[in-house]
Design an enzyme around this catalytic site. Structure first.
Site, short mmCIF file in Angstrom:
data_model
loop_
_atom_site.label_atom_id
_atom_site.label_comp_id
_atom_site.label_asym_id
_atom_site.label_seq_id
_atom_site.Cartn_x
_atom_site.Cartn_y
_atom_site.Cartn_z
N GLU A 173 -1.33 -9.24 3.19
CA GLU A 173 -1.29 -9.83 4.62
C GLU A 173 -2.51 -10.49 5.27
O GLU A 173 -2.89 -11.39 5.92
CB GLU A 173 -0.61 -8.94 5.65
CG GLU A 173 -1.18 -7.80 6.44
CD GLU A 173 -1.16 -6.70 5.37
OE1 GLU A 173 -0.72 -6.73 3.98
OE2 GLU A 173 -1.27 -5.34 5.55
N CYS B 259 0.86 -1.22 -0.03
CA CYS B 259 -0.06 0.07 0.10
C CYS B 259 0.83 1.53 0.11
O CYS B 259 1.57 1.68 -1.08
CB CYS B 259 -1.10 0.07 1.04
SG CYS B 259 -2.19 1.08 0.92
N HIS C 241 -3.84 -5.07 0.47
CA HIS C 241 -2.92 -5.61 1.77
C HIS C 241 -2.89 -7.00 1.69
O HIS C 241 -3.91 -7.81 2.23
CB HIS C 241 -3.67 -5.03 3.15
CG HIS C 241 -3.48 -3.64 3.38
ND1 HIS C 241 -2.20 -3.11 4.28
CD2 HIS C 241 -3.95 -2.70 2.98
CE1 HIS C 241 -2.40 -1.97 4.28
NE2 HIS C 241 -3.36 -1.43 3.41
#
Ligand code: GLN
Length: 551
Positions: A524, A392, A522
């Site tokens: 993750e 990001c 994102h």
């Protein structure tokens, strides 16, 4: 409305409360219980938070930990990360019940005349609203199990109304349909060297004063609880022998469902709630064992460069995504932290900070403090072939670095820098997303949640994801300025993922580098123990290969 009048399917309820102190791992304990039941039952996790914010989206991650973004765009408590990773559900934003949301609904209803003639009160109106929300979720989701975690500890002023609602709920659904689980602390004081039950006794007393009684007590302790202390807690806290469970400190949180299984949690819940759901943990067990393998494993060091490096909870999902890789790549991963403000203000040299590092992650972030340090780190990675993942803001800063140092646009910057009150010149290579320009309200107004990503054929992104279309989660206000894309690509940067039907750049790569990738999303948030997210997996694999070559 009575339970019978409104329901098609009868859910069972599990309510998890915490005592003595915060930070005992109630979220992970709840998620572990969910994992044990989710093999055959639909488990819907709900988190009740006593604060008056609508959601944690506007809260400081240093105080509150990471904001976990859901597919539907909800900005939620970080416990939702544990729920998704352990239970395997895609959570929804209305499953995070904050007192802010509850009060807002009550006040809106009061204005529309729902309570004409009445005095609107904490009891029954607020408690009814809480139960109403919980029933609504249960019905919408056709839940078998509503797993309700009450934030904070018993005795906190903030969560009293949630506890009172749970007391009332027990009467509505019947004792055989609701189980209370209380997580407490069992210290071993220095010098005494024995497990002590008094804090747990007091905390259960607190719970009893509120008309609640635990069916299971989980004792958090550095080690497993000895039989004697389990018996003592059972006796003094009036729970069935065998219903006091150990939650020892674990090096790897994914072990906890396995421990709870050994300690008999599924049986206790089965007996109390009459649910039959033997957990299927064989795959999970194998993965956990692989994560813990130590023999013949090389270690790689992955550094996270950011400005919240003091509080690791603000990067919880990134740490988990790296952990997941350990179950799939034969490597041990050490995480290092690089505080970029120190590089920015000249306290440390970038080459000193990164000299023992095999890979770098520049995570998401906001504002301008520390960004010049991050840009310096990114330059160092690009020039020295160090595997780099920019997430990001990390990707936006990588584009700024490339524009400045490769394309020769010396004053390249982001509109976010100007938004922070600094005058930065005309070359905004990162600009506002068009529909963000007029946004003035702060909460929930970014480009949020799951969006499709179209991937260009033949790129690294295509190779890593093995697909031409993926869906990932976003949380941003700014984007790579499309006007600069031709110039950046001409100099060798490649935008390999973008939003279908628009020119929002969503994945960036540098083909001439071993691994230099950025994602506007994102990654993750969607990494799982069973399936690590591809960018993390490839980052770790490349770091591993590179460090093998060096050693
Ligand atoms: N601050 C940047 C933006 O709003 C990046 C946000 C983030 O990293 N999540 O676009």
């Amino acid at each position: 409305m009575s339970r019978k009048a409104r329901e098609k399917k009868e859910p069972k309820f599990i309510v998890v409360t915490g005592g003595v102190l915060s930070g005992l791992g109630k979220g992970i304990a709840s998620a572990s219980i969910g994992r044990l039941l989710s093999s055959r039952l639909k488990v819907v996790p709900v988190k009740c938070d006593g604060y008056l914010n609508t959601d944690p989206g506007t809260m400081n991650p240093i105080e509150h930990g990471e904001v976990f973004v859901l597919d539907d765009g909800g900005e939620c408590d970080m416990d939702f990360g544990h729920y998704e990773r352990f239970i395997g559900v895609t959570c929804k934003s209305n499953w995070n019940l904050t007192m802010g949301k509850i009060y807002k609904r009550i006040l809106d209803r009061e204005r529309t005349g729902d309570f004409l003639g009445q005095t609107v009160q904490l009891i029954p109106h607020v408690t009814d609203q809480i139960k109403e929300e919980i029933w609504k979720i249960a019905e919408e989701e056709e839940a078998d199990i509503m797993l309700i975690e009450i934030g904070g500890t018993v005795g906190d002023m903030e969560n009293e109304l949630f506890l009172e609602s749970m007391r009332q709920l027990r009467h509505e659904v019947g004792n055989e349909n609701i189980a209370f689980v209380h997580l407490s602390y069992v210290p071993i004081p220095y010098g005494v060297n024995e497990q002590k039950s008094k804090p747990t006794q007091q905390s259960v007393k607190n719970l009893n004063e509120r008309g609640l009684h635990p069916d299971i007590i989980i004792g958090r302790c550095p080690v497993r609880l000895v039989e004697k202390i389990k018996e003592k807690i059972a006796h003094f806290c009036n729970v069935a022998p065998g219903s006091v469970i150990s939650a020892p400190d674990v090096h790897n949180v994914y072990e906890l469902p396995l421990i709870f299984d050994e300690e008999g949690v599924p049986d206790i819940l089965h007996k109390k709630l009459n649910i039959y759901s033997p957990p299927n943990l064989s795959e999970w067990r194998k993965l956990v064992a692989r994560m813990e393998e130590k023999e013949n494993r090389k270690r790689v060091t992955v550094a996270i460069c950011g400005k919240y490096t003091d509080l690791h909870d603000s990067y919880a999902s990134i740490l988990e995504a790296l952990n997941h890789c350990k179950a799939h790549v034969n490597v041990d991963i050490q995480t290092d932290w690089v505080e970029t403000t120190e590089i920015e203000n000249g306290k440390r040299k970038v080459e000193d900070s990164l000299k023992d590092v095999d890979a770098i992650i520049v995570p998401g972030g906001f504002g301008t403090r520390g960004i010049e340090g991050k840009i310096e780190v990114i330059r160092y990675c690009r020039e020295n072939n160090i595997p780099f993942l920019g997430i990001c803001y990390g990707m936006q800063l990588a584009v700024i670095e490339f524009a400045r140092n490769v394309c020769g646009i010396a004053d390249a910057h982001s509109a976010e820098i100007e938004a922070d009150g600094k005058c930065a010149g005309p070359n905004q290579v990162v600009c506002y997303l068009p529909d963000q320009i007029k946004v003035t309200k702060k909460g929930g107004t970014m480009r949020l949640g799951g969006h499709d990503v179209t991937i260009k054929e033949g790129t690294r992104a295509h190779e890593y994801y093995g697909a031409l279309k993926i869906r990932r989660r976003f949380r941003h206000r700014y984007e790579i300025n499309p006007d600069y894309v031709p110039c950046l690509e001409e100099k060798g940067l490649l935008f390999s993922g973008y939003a279908p039907n628009s020119n929002i750049m969503q994945i960036m790569e540098l083909p001439s580098h071993p691994f230099f990738m950025g994602s506007q999303f994102h990654p993750e948030l969607q990494s799982r123990l069973e399936k690590p997210e591809a960018l993390f997996l490839q980052l770790v694999k490349t770091a591993h290969e590179k460090s093998q070559r060096n050693k």
